[in-house]
Design an enzyme around this catalytic site. Structure first.
Site, PDB file in Angstrom:
ATOM      1  N   ASN A  18       0.439  -0.781  -0.027  1.00  0.00           N
ATOM      2  CA  ASN A  18      -0.151   0.136   0.152  1.00  0.00           C
ATOM      3  C   ASN A  18       0.446   1.077  -0.090  1.00  0.00           C
ATOM      4  O   ASN A  18       0.019   2.130  -0.300  1.00  0.00           O
ATOM      5  CB  ASN A  18      -1.184   0.223   1.415  1.00  0.00           C
ATOM      6  N   THR A  76     -26.503  -7.447  11.379  1.00  0.00           N
ATOM      7  CA  THR A  76     -26.684  -7.350  10.559  1.00  0.00           C
ATOM      8  C   THR A  76     -26.143  -6.995   9.187  1.00  0.00           C
ATOM      9  O   THR A  76     -25.433  -6.102   9.621  1.00  0.00           O
ATOM     10  CB  THR A  76     -28.037  -6.286  10.746  1.00  0.00           C
ATOM     11  N   SER A 133     -12.064  -4.476   0.169  1.00  0.00           N
ATOM     12  CA  SER A 133     -12.228  -3.477   0.500  1.00  0.00           C
ATOM     13  C   SER A 133     -12.813  -2.220  -0.438  1.00  0.00           C
ATOM     14  O   SER A 133     -12.003  -1.680  -1.514  1.00  0.00           O
ATOM     15  CB  SER A 133     -11.578  -2.511   1.641  1.00  0.00           C
ATOM     16  N   ALA A 134     -13.895  -2.127  -0.750  1.00  0.00           N
ATOM     17  CA  ALA A 134     -14.723  -1.109  -1.989  1.00  0.00           C
ATOM     18  C   ALA A 134     -13.746   0.229  -1.533  1.00  0.00           C
ATOM     19  O   ALA A 134     -13.897   0.858  -3.268  1.00  0.00           O
ATOM     20  CB  ALA A 134     -16.482  -1.153  -1.209  1.00  0.00           C
ATOM     21  N   HIS A 135     -13.562   1.150  -0.901  1.00  0.00           N
ATOM     22  CA  HIS A 135     -13.229   2.047  -0.465  1.00  0.00           C
ATOM     23  C   HIS A 135     -12.015   2.220  -1.521  1.00  0.00           C
ATOM     24  O   HIS A 135     -11.796   4.048  -1.701  1.00  0.00           O
ATOM     25  CB  HIS A 135     -13.194   3.031   0.820  1.00  0.00           C
ATOM     26  N   CYS A 179      -3.090   5.108   7.302  1.00  0.00           N
ATOM     27  CA  CYS A 179      -3.109   4.393   8.528  1.00  0.00           C
ATOM     28  C   CYS A 179      -1.869   4.791   9.418  1.00  0.00           C
ATOM     29  O   CYS A 179      -1.718   4.871  10.323  1.00  0.00           O
ATOM     30  CB  CYS A 179      -2.960   2.803   8.006  1.00  0.00           C
ATOM     31  N   GLN A 198      -5.095  -3.188  -2.213  1.00  0.00           N
ATOM     32  CA  GLN A 198      -4.602  -2.639  -3.571  1.00  0.00           C
ATOM     33  C   GLN A 198      -4.568  -3.397  -4.629  1.00  0.00           C
ATOM     34  O   GLN A 198      -4.793  -2.354  -5.270  1.00  0.00           O
ATOM     35  CB  GLN A 198      -3.253  -2.304  -2.772  1.00  0.00           C
TER      36      GLN A 198
END
Length: 390
Positions: A150, A236, A198-200, A328, A178
Site C-alpha cells: 500500500n 445485520t 475493501s470497497a473504498h 494508517c 490494493q
C-alpha cells in the site's frame, strides 16, 4: 485549487455506485434477516451482489463473505486459521499492512505462533528462494503476503507463492486490498485460501469489504450473534455498503483496461515532470517507479528534507492531498515501517502520490510545479526566519 492524490488511502464514490445505493437509503430498508416482503427484497439484493463479486473473481458465491473492510477480513483470516487449524508457524514480511503485522504480533505474544520473516531484496520484493526454504523447514505453515504494498506499490507474484503453498501443504492468505479492482483475478486457477478486499479502494463506500474463503475451509468465526453470512460473521448486514461494493467492482472491471491505461500514463507523466522539475536528489522508494513491477496508481517519491516543516504539510496548505506513507501510519507517530524496512536514504522525506481515474494531467502539472516552488522558496524562507529569530 484542491487536488486529491491519495487514492491508495481511499477513493471518491463512482456516480454509478451512488445511483445503485440510493434505493437502499430511501425505499428498500428492510432487515435482510426478516422473512416478510421488505426483508426478502433486501436479501435478494445481497444475494445478487455476492453473485456479482464471485463471478468477477472466479469464485463461487458461497466463498464470499462480507465484512466491515479489509482490516476485519485480514483479522478473520489470520485468527480464524490459527485457531481452527492450530497453526504454530506463520511466514510473513516486514512490510505487510499493520492489520496483518499487529494481529500476528498479538498471537506471537500470547504464545500461539512463531513468526518467520521472509527476506526482501533491496527494492522490497519477496525472495521466493528464501520463502521456499522456510516452507521446507516448517511444514503446514500459514503464509500471509500482500499482493501489492500500500505504500510503495510493489507487486508480489502471488501465483508463484500459491504454487509453493500447494507444494508444501501450506495455507496461503493474501491481502489484496490494493489490487482488487485494478488487476484481474481468477480464483479458480490459484491455490489461494484467503483473499480480502475493501470497497473504498475502488470507488465504493467506506465501511464494507469482503473475504474470500476457499470452500475447503471452515474457519472459526470471530464475530458471533445472529448467524449472518453463513455463520461466518454475525450482525445485520451493511446492505447499502454491500450493494455499493458490488456495483463499484462491476464498474472497475468493466472499464479496467481503459482506467489502468490512464492511471499508468499519469504515473509516467509525473515521473517525467519530476525529472525536469529542478528538484535535486529525487529517487523512488521500493519499485514504485516501475510500470511492470508495481501497481499503476502508486508513486512513492523520496524528496530532500526541508529545513522547516514537511512537504506533505506544505502541499496540504495549498490544497494538495498526498500521503507521507499510508493513511494508517499517519495516525501514529514515527516513520513508516515499510520504508524503514528498505535500504533507503534516511535524510529524505517520503511522499506517496496515488492516482485514480478522476485525476488529470493538469493536476499532475500543478503538483509538480507546486513542489518546485516549495523547494525554490524554502531557503529564502529559512533565511528570513533565522533573521527574525536573531
Amino acid at each position: 485549487m484542491e487536488i486529491y492524490c491519495d487514492n491508495a488511502a481511499t477513493t471518491a464514490l463512482d456516480p454509478e455506485v451512488i445511483e445503485a445505493i440510493l434505493p437502499f437509503l430511501t425505499q428498500n430498508y428492510g432487515n435482510p434477516s426478516s422473512t416478510h416482503w421488505a426483508g426478502r427484497k433486501v436479501r435478494e439484493a445481497i444475494d445478487r451482489s455476492r453473485n456479482t463479486i464471485a463471478d468477477i473473481l472466479g469464485a463461487s458465491p458461497g466463498e464470499i463473505f462480507f465484512t466491515s473492510g479489509a482490516t476485519e477480513a485480514n483479522n478473520l483470516a489470520l485468527t480464524g486459521a490459527i485457531q481452527t487449524y492450530e497453526i504454530s508457524h506463520v511466514i510473513t514480511s516486514k512490510i505487510e499492512h499493520k492489520a496483518v503485522l499487529q494481529t500476528l504480533a498479538r498471537h506471537e505474544k500470547e504464545g500461539d505462533i512463531e513468526i518467520s520473516f521472509v527476506k526482501l531484496d533491496e527494492r522490497g520484493h519477496v525472495d521466493l528462494y528464501h520463502l521456499e526454504n522456510l516452507l521446507r523447514a516448517n511444514p503446514r505453515t500459514l503464509i500471509t503476503l500482500m499482493h501489492a504494498n500500500n505504500e510503495i506499490g510493489n507487486i508480489t507474484d502471488i501465483h508463484a507463492i500459491s504454487i509453493l503453498a500447494q507444494r508444501y501443504n501450506a495455507i496461503f492468505h493474501s491481502d489484496t486490498t490494493q489490487t482488487i479492482g485494478k488487476i484481474r483475478f481468477d480464483l479458480s486457477q490459484d491455490h489461494i485460501d484467503f483473499l480480502v478486499g475493501s470497497a473504498h479502494k475502488f470507488h465504493g463506500p467506506k465501511g464494507i469489504g469482503f473475504i474470500y474463503i476457499n470452500k475447503k475451509h471452515n474457519i472459526k468465526a470471530q464475530i458471533l450473534g445472529g448467524g449472518q453470512e453463513g455463520g461466518q460473521r454475525g450482525g445485520t448486514e451493511n446492505v447499502i455498503g454491500i450493494v455499493g461494493l458490488a456495483k463499484a467492482l462491476e464498474v472497475a472491471y468493466r472499464n479496467l483496461d481503459e482506467n489502468q491505461t490512464k492511471v499508468c500514463r499519469l504515473k509516467q507523466y509525473m515521473i517525467s515532470k519530476l525529472a525536469i522539475s529542478g528538484i535535486g536528489g529525487i529517487c523512488y522508494n521500493g519499485d514504485s517507479k516501475s510500470i511492470d513491477n508495481s501497481i499503476s496508481n502508486v508513486l512513492n517519491v523520496s524528496l530532500p528534507c526541508l529545513a522547516l516543516g514537511s512537504v506533505v504539510n506544505k502541499l496540504d496548505a495549498i490544497g494538495i492531498a498526498a500521503s507521507g506513507g499510508s493513511a494508517c501510519s499517519n495516525l501514529g507517530n514515527g516513520s513508516s515501517h515499510v520504508i524503514s524496512a528498505l535500504p533507503c536514504q534516511r535524510d529524505k522525506e517520503n511522499v506517496r502520490f496515488s492516482f485514480s481515474k478522476f485525476n488529470t494531467f493538469d493536476e499532475v502539472d500543478h503538483i509538480v510545479n507546486s513542489l518546485a516552488r516549495i523547494y525554490e522558496t524554502e531557503p529564502a524562507t529559512r533565511k528570513r526566519e533565522l533573521q527574525l529569530a536573531n
